[in-house]
Enzyme design. Structure first.
Site, PDB file in Angstrom:
ATOM      1  N   CYS A  89      -1.446  -2.414  -3.408  1.00  0.00           N
ATOM      2  CA  CYS A  89      -0.495  -3.513  -3.259  1.00  0.00           C
ATOM      3  C   CYS A  89      -1.241  -4.840  -3.141  1.00  0.00           C
ATOM      4  CB  CYS A  89       0.386  -3.275  -2.038  1.00  0.00           C
ATOM      5  SG  CYS A  89       1.553  -4.614  -1.736  1.00  0.00           S
ATOM      6  N   CYS A 145       0.236  -7.303  -0.651  1.00  0.00           N
ATOM      7  CA  CYS A 145      -0.055  -6.983   0.757  1.00  0.00           C
ATOM      8  C   CYS A 145      -1.500  -7.340   1.108  1.00  0.00           C
ATOM      9  CB  CYS A 145       0.116  -5.489   1.041  1.00  0.00           C
ATOM     10  SG  CYS A 145       1.532  -4.715   0.289  1.00  0.00           S
ATOM     11  N   ASP A 146      -2.427  -6.997   0.241  1.00  0.00           N
ATOM     12  CA  ASP A 146      -3.838  -7.034   0.623  1.00  0.00           C
ATOM     13  C   ASP A 146      -4.685  -8.069  -0.128  1.00  0.00           C
ATOM     14  OD1 ASP A 146      -3.405  -4.943   2.407  1.00  0.00           O
ATOM     15  OD2 ASP A 146      -3.671  -3.439   0.850  1.00  0.00           O
TER      16      ASP A 146
END
Ligand code: NDP
Length: 310
Positions: free
Chosen positions: A134, A137-138
């Site tokens: 992701c 997300c990261d």
């Protein structure tokens, strides 16, 4: 056999949020938490884009807090994975992997989706230490660093473009000699100076002492040409598709060709009275915790309306 008024299947942001709302409405919801309590977020480290946490929050802590909040309003949590259902008529019947039968007047399906992985041991070894599925997300943790994205579809292109806005360099590792993504996404990727496409390339493994420092790649051209080499990278992002966890419900609820549950418009209604779907199992596009949480709230509100109408 145990009967429940409202069963929530899944314990990610959608399931817990549904339980918080349903609990506060006095519905005494029961969550079947599945194999990965807390859901997909528990495989990431820090969450920085969930509103309300200006300094970010540990992903596992966030999920534990949601769980505690659901329990505070009376939600009960049971372990098990639902493997089979009979949704032909109410009360609906469900079976867990250990063979227990449950019945319910209403069900919120919040079983999420699972990112597909290549199946390399190193993906597990470096999970959360350079391996991610992701970018949203990261990606932030890879500012000005070098990353690779695996895949040639729209998701991979989208992830590569997102990461190109943060990282110093993005390699797109594509197993075929062409991209499968839509024309416009391909064009954006090709025109982005930070992105380099490595066609006909597969990943054999990853290396690094305390996290990913590089990938072992193999470039294969035609029948004869083959070259193995190491590519230094700091992050390795998988974007080879997701698999919605809808198998147990598929004979009854409508799904698209990939298996995502199709709901009525923007509502969580599946078309079967009292059965609702929330979170990533019904969302092929956004796949964000905050979106899943919101859809869990919608599903609980619908379930309350439905149960009161009985
Ligand atoms: P896709 O199935 O479209 O693409 C998966 C990609 O991963 C393909 O390039 C595939 O290669 C590659 N792949 C699969 N398995 C492996 C493997 N083992 N090793 C290496 N590569 C592999 O998935 P997406 O998630 O990209 O998209 C899913 C759906 O969502 C699509 O319909 C897409 O159009 C849509 N979508 C739309 C977006 C938008 O409109 N903005 C954004 C994101 C998704 P190969 O081609 O060789 O099979």
């Amino acid at each position: 056999m145990k009967h429940h008024s409202l069963l929530i299947i899944g314990s990610g942001p959608a399931g817990y949020t549904a339980a918080i709302y349903a609990g506060r409405a006095g519905l005494e919801p029961v969550i079947v938490e599945g194999m990965q309590p807390g859901g997909q977020l528990t495989i990431t480290t820090e969450v920085e884009n969930f509103p309300g946490f200006p300094q970010g929050i540990d992903a596992n802590q966030l999920m534990m807090d949601m769980r505690t909040q659901a329990e505070r309003f009376g939600a009960k949590i049971i372990s098990g994975t639902i493997t089979r259902t009979d949704l032909s008529q109410a009360p609906y019947r469900l079976w867990t992997d250990s063979g227990d039968e449950l019945t319910a007047d209403s069900i919120i399906i919040a079983t999420g989706a699972s990112a597909k992985y290549l199946g390399l041991d190193d993906e597990q070894k470096y999970m959360g230490q350079g391996v991610s599925a992701c970018a949203t997300c990261d990606g932030f943790f890879y500012r000005k660093k070098i990353v690779a994205v695996v895949g040639g579809g729209d998701t991979a292109c989208e992830e590569a473009l997102y990461l190109a806005g943060l990282a110093a360099k993005v390699y797109l590792i594509v197993r075929k000699p062409f991209l499968r993504a839509s024309q416009i996404m391909q064009q954006r990727v090709v025109e982005n100076e930070k992105i380099e496409i490595l066609f006909e390339t597969n990943t054999l493994g990853l290396y690094g002492e305390n996290g990913v420092e590089g990938a072992h790649l193999i470039y294969k051209k035609g029948e004869d040409g083959e070259r193995k080499y190491d590519l230094p990278i700091d992050g390795f992002f998988l974007a080879i598709g997701h698999r919605p966890n809808s198998e147990a419900f598929r004979p009854w609820v409508k799904t698209d060709k990939t298996g995502y549950i199709m709901t009525e418009g923007a509502s969580p209604r599946t078309g079967i009275p009292g059965i609702f779907a929330a979170g990533d199992v019904a969302d092929p596009y956004y796949r964000q915790a905050v979106v899943a949480a919101a859809s869990g709230a919608k599903a609980a509100i619908e379930a309350e309306k439905y149960l009161k109408s009985l």
